[in-house]
Design a protein around this motif. Sequence first.
Motif, mmCIF file in Angstrom:
data_model
loop_
_atom_site.group_PDB
_atom_site.id
_atom_site.type_symbol
_atom_site.label_atom_id
_atom_site.label_comp_id
_atom_site.label_asym_id
_atom_site.label_seq_id
_atom_site.Cartn_x
_atom_site.Cartn_y
_atom_site.Cartn_z
ATOM 1 N N TYR A 106 89.132 44.161 37.590
ATOM 2 C CA TYR A 106 88.626 43.972 38.949
ATOM 3 C C TYR A 106 87.110 43.926 38.956
ATOM 4 O O TYR A 106 86.442 44.844 38.480
ATOM 5 C CB TYR A 106 89.150 45.086 39.852
ATOM 6 C CG TYR A 106 90.654 45.152 39.879
ATOM 7 C CD1 TYR A 106 91.399 44.076 40.371
ATOM 8 C CD2 TYR A 106 91.335 46.247 39.377
ATOM 9 C CE1 TYR A 106 92.787 44.102 40.373
ATOM 10 C CE2 TYR A 106 92.725 46.290 39.376
ATOM 11 C CZ TYR A 106 93.443 45.220 39.869
ATOM 12 O OH TYR A 106 94.812 45.235 39.869
ATOM 13 N N LYS A 116 90.493 52.412 37.817
ATOM 14 C CA LYS A 116 89.913 51.081 37.990
ATOM 15 C C LYS A 116 89.241 50.943 39.352
ATOM 16 O O LYS A 116 88.389 50.075 39.531
ATOM 17 C CB LYS A 116 90.988 50.009 37.799
ATOM 18 C CG LYS A 116 91.570 50.028 36.383
ATOM 19 C CD LYS A 116 92.435 48.827 36.087
ATOM 20 C CE LYS A 116 92.873 48.855 34.630
ATOM 21 N NZ LYS A 116 93.604 47.634 34.230
ATOM 22 N N ALA A 176 93.906 41.061 28.759
ATOM 23 C CA ALA A 176 92.890 40.495 29.652
ATOM 24 C C ALA A 176 92.020 39.482 28.926
ATOM 25 O O ALA A 176 90.823 39.431 29.101
ATOM 26 C CB ALA A 176 92.030 41.609 30.231
ATOM 27 N N SER A 209 97.681 34.387 44.528
ATOM 28 C CA SER A 209 97.845 34.113 43.110
ATOM 29 C C SER A 209 98.221 32.648 42.952
ATOM 30 O O SER A 209 98.911 32.081 43.793
ATOM 31 C CB SER A 209 98.936 35.002 42.512
ATOM 32 O OG SER A 209 99.100 34.744 41.128
ATOM 33 N N SER A 244 89.164 41.482 43.535
ATOM 34 C CA SER A 244 89.318 40.241 42.770
ATOM 35 C C SER A 244 89.635 40.594 41.320
ATOM 36 O O SER A 244 88.937 41.386 40.695
ATOM 37 C CB SER A 244 88.046 39.397 42.846
ATOM 38 O OG SER A 244 86.927 40.153 42.411
ATOM 39 N N ASP A 245 90.713 40.022 40.800
ATOM 40 C CA ASP A 245 91.107 40.214 39.410
ATOM 41 C C ASP A 245 90.635 38.996 38.616
ATOM 42 O O ASP A 245 91.298 37.949 38.600
ATOM 43 C CB ASP A 245 92.627 40.385 39.320
ATOM 44 C CG ASP A 245 93.110 40.674 37.895
ATOM 45 O OD1 ASP A 245 92.317 40.533 36.950
ATOM 46 O OD2 ASP A 245 94.304 41.021 37.743
ATOM 47 N N TYR A 246 89.506 39.135 37.961
ATOM 48 C CA TYR A 246 88.886 38.030 37.234
ATOM 49 C C TYR A 246 89.799 37.500 36.134
ATOM 50 O O TYR A 246 89.895 36.287 35.910
ATOM 51 C CB TYR A 246 87.569 38.515 36.625
ATOM 52 C CG TYR A 246 86.758 37.458 35.924
ATOM 53 C CD1 TYR A 246 85.712 36.816 36.579
ATOM 54 C CD2 TYR A 246 87.012 37.108 34.604
ATOM 55 C CE1 TYR A 246 84.957 35.844 35.936
ATOM 56 C CE2 TYR A 246 86.274 36.140 33.957
ATOM 57 C CZ TYR A 246 85.244 35.508 34.622
ATOM 58 O OH TYR A 246 84.511 34.552 33.979
ATOM 59 N N GLY A 279 94.926 44.692 35.538
ATOM 60 C CA GLY A 279 93.839 44.149 36.317
ATOM 61 C C GLY A 279 92.469 44.353 35.704
ATOM 62 O O GLY A 279 92.187 45.395 35.095
ATOM 63 N N THR A 326 99.901 41.606 46.241
ATOM 64 C CA THR A 326 99.179 40.418 45.771
ATOM 65 C C THR A 326 98.912 39.540 46.981
ATOM 66 O O THR A 326 99.837 39.010 47.593
ATOM 67 C CB THR A 326 99.991 39.652 44.728
ATOM 68 O OG1 THR A 326 100.228 40.502 43.600
ATOM 69 C CG2 THR A 326 99.237 38.407 44.264
ATOM 70 N N HIS A 335 93.090 37.478 35.784
ATOM 71 C CA HIS A 335 94.380 36.871 36.099
ATOM 72 C C HIS A 335 94.322 35.929 37.302
ATOM 73 O O HIS A 335 95.357 35.439 37.757
ATOM 74 C CB HIS A 335 95.416 37.971 36.335
ATOM 75 C CG HIS A 335 95.614 38.850 35.146
ATOM 76 N ND1 HIS A 335 95.001 40.075 35.029
ATOM 77 C CD2 HIS A 335 96.323 38.659 34.000
ATOM 78 C CE1 HIS A 335 95.333 40.614 33.871
ATOM 79 N NE2 HIS A 335 96.120 39.781 33.222
#
Length: 338
Positions: free
Chosen positions: A108, A86, A17, A145, A123-125, A106, A142, A127
């Motif tokens: 999140y 998570k 990450a 993306s 929201s996956d900051y 992730g 998803t 990726h």
Amino acid sequence: MRRLPIRTLAALAATGALTLTGCGTQTAGTGTEGPADQGRTITAKKVMRLTTTHRETGMTLLEGPTFGGDGGLFVVDVTAPAGEPKVLRVDVARKTSRAVHTDARGAYTSAQFSPYDGRLYLSDYAHGEIVSMTPDGGDVRTFFSGEVDGARMNPDDIAFDRDGNLYVSDSRGLSEGEARGRVVRIDRAGERTDVLADGLAATNGISFDRSYQGLWISELTENRISHLALDADGRVTARHTAIRVDGGLAQTDSIAVDADGNLYQGLHGRAAMIVYDQYGERLATVRLPARTEGLESATNVAIAPGTRTAYMTVSGPAGGYLYTFDALAEGVRQSNGG
């Protein structure tokens, strides 16, 4: 979402990450520090501790409180490593929680339920993705993306309009210290994207106003809240700085809005929250009890629908906690913290 310390960035890099380096290095203070408060003071009460510091990442960080249709409160732990929860579901009456989702990658930073399909969106900051799932954590998909206008997002907070279209605060440019943040609209099919505003300083909080005729957004590195007026198609017709937040060492994090249109502005760097009316008058400061230690940021809040009972996510070396207080007005969809 607050910015993360160096040791956390190293740990996140090791787990894939690395792009969370955009979240910075600043340390923080307790809820009893900061400039003199204006308006009334509201003292929040501790509900429960939800998480402890993760060895792999060096911290825990709760975010995105949002109420599901059955009354359950969902929160995300931004820095939870693979195998740790998570997404958590909290029963605030029983003071219990259970894991809803984990995965290997992730990070999140927010959660919201869509009014269109009832799914939970995250929201996956790290990726640049938006994922969705059923309320029990199943059928993970998803939703979006890829790049928006040639650049990948760092999606921080999210908000839905009445039709289920998604509005995202994109914190792009934070790691470089450049004002390249954006507000991005994604249609409810996840196919069309539009940049509604750009040149923003680390866009963070985002929430519709009471009428759904505009968006409130906060910019972390400028300590300001702006208002974006929208037309019937969700396009920005006007934009202005609405509130300059005198936070001292603290910075503007996420935003929620109650039934009277009041803004609840979370703070990174101080375990407290400031409440403004829609004209910028500072109405109250929500703070933790005196002598509370080990808690550094009050990132976000959700007000239970139809009630004035608010739940604030607070985190620091002592762990990730829920605190509660009486909001100034009842909770509505905009009161879910994004």
